[in-house]
Motif scaffolding. Structure first.
Motif, mmCIF file in Angstrom:
data_model
loop_
_atom_site.group_PDB
_atom_site.id
_atom_site.type_symbol
_atom_site.label_atom_id
_atom_site.label_comp_id
_atom_site.label_asym_id
_atom_site.label_seq_id
_atom_site.Cartn_x
_atom_site.Cartn_y
_atom_site.Cartn_z
ATOM 1 N N PHE A 156 -23.551 23.397 4.525
ATOM 2 C CA PHE A 156 -23.708 22.434 4.246
ATOM 3 C C PHE A 156 -23.460 20.951 3.411
ATOM 4 O O PHE A 156 -23.150 20.206 4.278
ATOM 5 C CB PHE A 156 -25.415 22.434 3.812
ATOM 6 C CG PHE A 156 -26.941 23.252 4.360
ATOM 7 C CD1 PHE A 156 -27.159 22.601 5.360
ATOM 8 C CD2 PHE A 156 -26.487 24.309 4.872
ATOM 9 C CE1 PHE A 156 -28.331 22.822 6.638
ATOM 10 C CE2 PHE A 156 -27.507 25.500 5.563
ATOM 11 C CZ PHE A 156 -28.159 24.379 6.519
ATOM 12 N N SER A 157 -22.503 21.407 2.679
ATOM 13 C CA SER A 157 -21.316 20.612 2.743
ATOM 14 C C SER A 157 -20.587 20.043 3.728
ATOM 15 O O SER A 157 -20.455 18.937 4.354
ATOM 16 C CB SER A 157 -20.810 21.195 1.413
ATOM 17 O OG SER A 157 -21.556 20.837 0.536
ATOM 18 N N ALA A 159 -21.114 19.591 6.623
ATOM 19 C CA ALA A 159 -22.053 18.797 7.601
ATOM 20 C C ALA A 159 -22.326 18.060 7.233
ATOM 21 O O ALA A 159 -22.072 16.716 7.901
ATOM 22 C CB ALA A 159 -23.296 19.910 8.228
ATOM 23 N N LEU A 160 -22.826 17.689 6.210
ATOM 24 C CA LEU A 160 -23.533 16.385 5.117
ATOM 25 C C LEU A 160 -22.371 15.414 5.273
ATOM 26 O O LEU A 160 -22.809 14.306 5.163
ATOM 27 C CB LEU A 160 -23.990 16.655 3.962
ATOM 28 C CG LEU A 160 -25.525 17.856 3.477
ATOM 29 C CD1 LEU A 160 -25.454 18.207 2.744
ATOM 30 C CD2 LEU A 160 -26.332 16.629 4.383
ATOM 31 N N LEU A 163 -21.440 14.101 8.570
ATOM 32 C CA LEU A 163 -22.281 13.271 8.843
ATOM 33 C C LEU A 163 -21.992 11.812 7.533
ATOM 34 O O LEU A 163 -22.702 10.619 7.754
ATOM 35 C CB LEU A 163 -24.017 13.431 8.531
ATOM 36 C CG LEU A 163 -24.016 14.830 9.624
ATOM 37 C CD1 LEU A 163 -25.710 15.469 9.022
ATOM 38 C CD2 LEU A 163 -24.149 13.974 10.907
ATOM 39 N N TYR A 165 -22.495 11.752 4.563
ATOM 40 C CA TYR A 165 -23.687 12.188 3.153
ATOM 41 C C TYR A 165 -23.185 12.601 2.416
ATOM 42 O O TYR A 165 -21.824 13.197 2.593
ATOM 43 C CB TYR A 165 -24.953 13.103 3.983
ATOM 44 C CG TYR A 165 -25.993 11.847 4.801
ATOM 45 C CD1 TYR A 165 -25.923 11.074 4.439
ATOM 46 C CD2 TYR A 165 -26.199 12.943 5.994
ATOM 47 C CE1 TYR A 165 -26.823 10.279 5.792
ATOM 48 C CE2 TYR A 165 -27.104 12.335 6.669
ATOM 49 C CZ TYR A 165 -27.066 11.228 7.044
ATOM 50 O OH TYR A 165 -27.858 10.469 7.863
ATOM 51 N N HIS A 174 -31.944 14.125 5.641
ATOM 52 C CA HIS A 174 -30.246 14.127 5.766
ATOM 53 C C HIS A 174 -29.736 15.383 6.324
ATOM 54 O O HIS A 174 -29.261 15.509 6.621
ATOM 55 C CB HIS A 174 -29.967 13.704 4.923
ATOM 56 C CG HIS A 174 -30.222 11.750 4.623
ATOM 57 N ND1 HIS A 174 -29.416 11.227 3.340
ATOM 58 C CD2 HIS A 174 -30.288 11.292 5.293
ATOM 59 C CE1 HIS A 174 -29.559 10.665 3.331
ATOM 60 N NE2 HIS A 174 -30.081 10.003 4.687
ATOM 61 N N ALA A 178 -28.076 17.909 8.713
ATOM 62 C CA ALA A 178 -27.210 18.603 8.564
ATOM 63 C C ALA A 178 -27.628 20.118 9.367
ATOM 64 O O ALA A 178 -26.489 20.816 10.421
ATOM 65 C CB ALA A 178 -26.695 18.866 7.212
ATOM 66 N N LYS A 181 -26.987 19.411 13.146
ATOM 67 C CA LYS A 181 -24.721 19.431 13.446
ATOM 68 C C LYS A 181 -24.680 20.469 13.353
ATOM 69 O O LYS A 181 -23.834 20.858 14.217
ATOM 70 C CB LYS A 181 -24.353 18.454 12.104
ATOM 71 C CG LYS A 181 -22.962 18.422 12.485
ATOM 72 C CD LYS A 181 -23.252 17.109 13.085
ATOM 73 C CE LYS A 181 -21.462 17.056 13.239
ATOM 74 N NZ LYS A 181 -21.408 16.089 14.311
#
Length: 332
Positions: A156-157, A159-160, A163, A165, A174, A178, A181
């Protein structure tokens, strides 16, 4: 073994990541001090946390939680406050790690080894110059080619950060973005891994993807086509720390072993065996030039300023991530 059976002996009970404390280090400590080390290992933070949470503490004196689990466990009163006056070798710690976001006052943990998560690429198949950041991994040319880390927070890091974030973002909108995404990334994923990362990279079972920098360096030593890239969107910095769990039965021996692990010559042995970066400045100076000056293992300050320490997200956010993670792993 039964921890209780060792109660009358000079012992220290250690619960650590597999492979992070070399056997030779344990043997030398036992020889020098007469204290027996009972080492039990775990494969991820979740297993360690669940075991201590369920029992209060089954008798461990030292654990090696990663950064955001230090944050989580200190908030839940699962760790002892440390008395650094009992650690004469604490002075060798790199100041970069003395007041991290996960333990701002440095009261509950001692940084031991650390690393970052970035992109590995086999230049025999792809030009590293065409891969600048996380967002590149979504390109159609990588269909069924990626290896990703089998780790919820790490995934998830990625993806974040792609984006724009923070890797520690708690905003449900958010996190949902993610997740969407990551769903779009799944056609490019060939394998999830965490234990066999190095061999997968060396054997070219995957030729691009996410990896910890120490694993990428180990793979490079066997396959010189491997390159490591620090993504332009930023990256996660992880730290595996030494901590004393609440109700540790042999605290004096715990301090003795932690202080031993902080001794520069001992920390250097651990760094050489694991190939991950040591948080001990004096130990780093003892390493061979090809490791000490290698930017894959030891990125400079200009690179490190783009990194983020992982912190605890709280139970609610973790629960949401786990729901999305299960859906992704089931092909949803």
């Amino acid at each position: 073994f039964s921890l209780a059976s060792h109660a009358t002996k000079q012992v220290v009970n250690v619960y650590a990541w597999a492979g992070e404390i070399p056997d030779v280090v344990i043997q030398q400590f036992e020889k020098e001090t007469g204290i027996n080390v009972n080492l039990t290992t775990y494969e991820n933070n979740e297993v360690m946390y669940a075991k201590l949470r369920a029992t209060g503490n089954p008798g461990y004196d030292i654990i090696l939680p990663s950064s955001y689990f230090v944050d989580r466990m200190r908030k839940q009163n699962m760790l002892e406050k440390l008395d650094t006056s009992k650690l004469s070798n604490f002075k060798y710690i790199d100041p970069t790690f003395l007041h991290p976001a996960y333990d701002p006052k440095g009261e509950y943990s001692v940084p031991f080894i650390w690393g970052v998560t970035g992109i590995f690429v086999n230049q025999h198949y792809y030009s590293p110059n065409t891969i600048t950041g996380w967002s590149t991994l979504w390109e159609p040319r990588f269909k069924n080619q990626l290896m990703l880390l089998n780790d919820m927070r790490e995934l998830f890091s990625v993806a974040l950060l792609s984006l724009g974030y923070s890797a520690n973002d708690r905003n449900p909108d958010h996190i949902k973005a993610a997740f969407i995404k990551l769903q779009a990334l799944m056609p490019n994923v060939k394998v999830f891994a965490s234990d066999a990362v190095t061999s997968i990279i060396i054997d070219e079972d995957a030729t691009i993807g996410a990896a910890w920098n120490g694993d990428a360096f180990k793979a490079y030593e066997e396959n010189s086509n491997i390159q490591f890239i620090y993504p332009k969107e930023g990256f996660v910095i992880w730290v595996d720390t030494l901590a004393i769990p609440f109700n540790a039965p042999h605290k004096d021996n715990a301090y003795a072993f932690i202080n031993f692990l902080l001794r520069p010559d001992i920390a250097a042995i651990a760094a050489l065996q694991t190939k991950f970066a040591t948080a001990n400045l004096a130990a780093r100076k003892m390493l061979p030039d090809n490791i000490r000056n290698n930017t894959t293992v030891y990125p400079g300050a200009d690179i490190m300023k783009h990194g983020q320490f992982q912190t605890d997200l709280g139970e609610e956010t973790l629960g949401l991530l786990e729901e999305y993670w299960e859906t992704l792993k089931m092909g949803g």
